[in-house]
Design a protein around this motif. Structure first.
Motif, mmCIF file in Angstrom:
data_model
loop_
_atom_site.group_PDB
_atom_site.id
_atom_site.type_symbol
_atom_site.label_atom_id
_atom_site.label_comp_id
_atom_site.label_asym_id
_atom_site.label_seq_id
_atom_site.Cartn_x
_atom_site.Cartn_y
_atom_site.Cartn_z
ATOM 1 N N THR A 37 0.978 -1.345 0.118
ATOM 2 C CA THR A 37 -0.192 0.114 -0.062
ATOM 3 C C THR A 37 0.682 1.220 0.031
ATOM 4 O OG1 THR A 37 -1.848 -1.165 1.159
ATOM 5 C CG2 THR A 37 -1.930 1.258 1.299
ATOM 6 N N ALA A 38 0.507 2.425 -0.845
ATOM 7 C CA ALA A 38 1.301 3.423 -0.811
ATOM 8 C C ALA A 38 1.329 4.150 0.796
ATOM 9 C CB ALA A 38 0.552 4.636 -1.458
ATOM 10 N N ARG A 39 2.393 4.977 0.688
ATOM 11 C CA ARG A 39 2.684 5.582 2.131
ATOM 12 C C ARG A 39 1.596 6.639 2.333
ATOM 13 N NH1 ARG A 39 6.044 5.804 5.771
ATOM 14 N NH2 ARG A 39 7.463 4.472 4.762
ATOM 15 N N SER A 40 0.891 7.320 1.579
ATOM 16 C CA SER A 40 -0.217 8.138 1.423
ATOM 17 C C SER A 40 -1.063 8.095 0.651
ATOM 18 C CB SER A 40 0.293 9.480 1.302
ATOM 19 O OG SER A 40 0.770 9.783 0.028
ATOM 20 N N GLY A 41 -2.205 8.056 0.963
ATOM 21 C CA GLY A 41 -3.601 7.974 -0.053
ATOM 22 C C GLY A 41 -4.765 8.307 0.668
ATOM 23 N N ARG A 42 -5.851 7.582 0.211
ATOM 24 C CA ARG A 42 -7.238 8.076 0.676
ATOM 25 C C ARG A 42 -7.945 6.540 1.269
ATOM 26 N NH1 ARG A 42 -10.011 12.191 1.247
ATOM 27 N NH2 ARG A 42 -12.071 12.331 1.241
ATOM 28 N N ARG A 56 -1.196 9.867 10.184
ATOM 29 C CA ARG A 56 -1.764 11.236 10.169
ATOM 30 C C ARG A 56 -2.990 11.047 9.207
ATOM 31 N NH1 ARG A 56 -1.589 15.870 6.705
ATOM 32 N NH2 ARG A 56 -2.483 17.697 7.857
ATOM 33 N N PHE A 57 -4.212 11.485 9.704
ATOM 34 C CA PHE A 57 -5.425 11.433 8.966
ATOM 35 C C PHE A 57 -5.935 12.666 8.843
ATOM 36 C CE2 PHE A 57 -4.903 7.205 10.721
ATOM 37 C CZ PHE A 57 -5.178 6.250 9.720
ATOM 38 N N LEU A 58 -6.504 12.764 7.771
ATOM 39 C CA LEU A 58 -7.153 14.442 7.652
ATOM 40 C C LEU A 58 -8.383 14.099 6.865
ATOM 41 C CD1 LEU A 58 -6.624 17.420 7.706
ATOM 42 C CD2 LEU A 58 -5.906 17.481 5.531
ATOM 43 N N GLY A 59 -9.529 14.563 7.692
ATOM 44 C CA GLY A 59 -10.835 14.338 7.101
ATOM 45 C C GLY A 59 -11.192 15.289 6.016
ATOM 46 N N ASP A 60 -12.253 15.081 5.335
ATOM 47 C CA ASP A 60 -12.757 16.106 4.298
ATOM 48 C C ASP A 60 -13.043 17.313 4.848
ATOM 49 O OD1 ASP A 60 -12.503 14.080 2.355
ATOM 50 O OD2 ASP A 60 -14.500 13.392 2.412
ATOM 51 N N ASP A 61 -13.440 17.387 6.165
ATOM 52 C CA ASP A 61 -13.815 18.772 6.993
ATOM 53 C C ASP A 61 -12.591 19.415 7.398
ATOM 54 O OD1 ASP A 61 -13.195 17.216 9.120
ATOM 55 O OD2 ASP A 61 -15.146 17.395 10.026
ATOM 56 N N THR A 63 -10.484 18.120 9.588
ATOM 57 C CA THR A 63 -10.036 17.786 11.020
ATOM 58 C C THR A 63 -8.859 16.696 10.975
ATOM 59 O OG1 THR A 63 -12.438 17.904 11.701
ATOM 60 C CG2 THR A 63 -11.149 16.538 13.017
ATOM 61 N N GLU A 64 -7.829 16.912 11.609
ATOM 62 C CA GLU A 64 -6.761 16.008 11.661
ATOM 63 C C GLU A 64 -6.668 15.017 12.848
ATOM 64 O OE1 GLU A 64 -2.004 16.760 12.572
ATOM 65 O OE2 GLU A 64 -3.106 18.373 11.095
ATOM 66 N N VAL A 65 -6.398 13.954 12.613
ATOM 67 C CA VAL A 65 -6.370 12.858 13.548
ATOM 68 C C VAL A 65 -5.076 12.103 13.408
ATOM 69 C CG1 VAL A 65 -7.229 10.952 14.824
ATOM 70 C CG2 VAL A 65 -8.851 12.670 13.852
ATOM 71 N N ASP A 66 -3.930 12.474 14.159
ATOM 72 C CA ASP A 66 -2.659 11.654 14.030
ATOM 73 C C ASP A 66 -2.386 10.817 15.338
ATOM 74 O OD1 ASP A 66 0.134 11.321 13.961
ATOM 75 O OD2 ASP A 66 0.415 13.206 13.306
ATOM 76 N N VAL A 67 -2.000 9.741 14.998
ATOM 77 C CA VAL A 67 -1.896 8.704 16.146
ATOM 78 C C VAL A 67 -0.686 7.798 16.075
ATOM 79 C CG1 VAL A 67 -3.571 7.057 14.952
ATOM 80 C CG2 VAL A 67 -3.314 6.909 17.514
ATOM 81 N N ASP A 68 -0.024 7.513 17.014
ATOM 82 C CA ASP A 68 1.142 6.493 17.030
ATOM 83 C C ASP A 68 0.685 5.517 17.307
ATOM 84 O OD1 ASP A 68 3.037 8.282 15.802
ATOM 85 O OD2 ASP A 68 4.017 8.207 17.573
#
Length: 123
Positions: A37-42, A56-61, A63-68
């Motif tokens: 899988t690609a390092r970034s995508g959707r 790091r996840f970025l929602g359509d709105d 909103t950023e959710v970053d998690v380790d």
């Protein structure tokens, strides 16, 4: 704080729905490391970027959710990630480290401190 927890749960559901072969969200890192899988995508309503020990996840709105992820695969986050989440909300929330620390510690359970200023969710 609970908003971050709810957003993280929504991200988890999006990941597992988009890639049904995954057992846990941490398994996305394994797919990236093995180049399946690609390092970034959707994934669903989120764009993602895998970094080091997390994602790091970025929602359509916006909103950023970053998690380790800890060695056992559990999701962990620190004050910086909580602050980034708050600042990314449609009505941004900017608080100090001490305010964040106090809020997180008041939510035991469902939150737990896994090491100084790093937190996880009891599930």
């Amino acid at each position: 704080m609970l908003g971050y927890v709810a957003a993280l749960k929504a991200v988890d559901e999006a990941v597992l729905t988009a890639i049904p072969s995954l057992e846990r969200p941490v398994d996305l890192l394994g797919l990236v490391r093995s180049r399946e899988t690609a390092r970034s995508g959707r994934l669903g309503a989120y764009s993602y970027t895998v970094h080091g020990a997390g994602c790091r996840f970025l929602g359509d709105d916006g909103t950023e959710v970053d998690v380790d992820f800890a060695a056992d695969g559990s999701e962990i986050f620190d004050l910086w990630r909580l602050r980034r989440y708050g600042l990314s909300l449609p009505e941004p929330v900017d608080v100090t480290d001490e305010e964040l620390r106090s809020a997180v510690r008041s939510l035991r359970p469902p939150l737990r401190e896994v090491r100084p200023d790093w937190f996880g969710i009891d599930r």
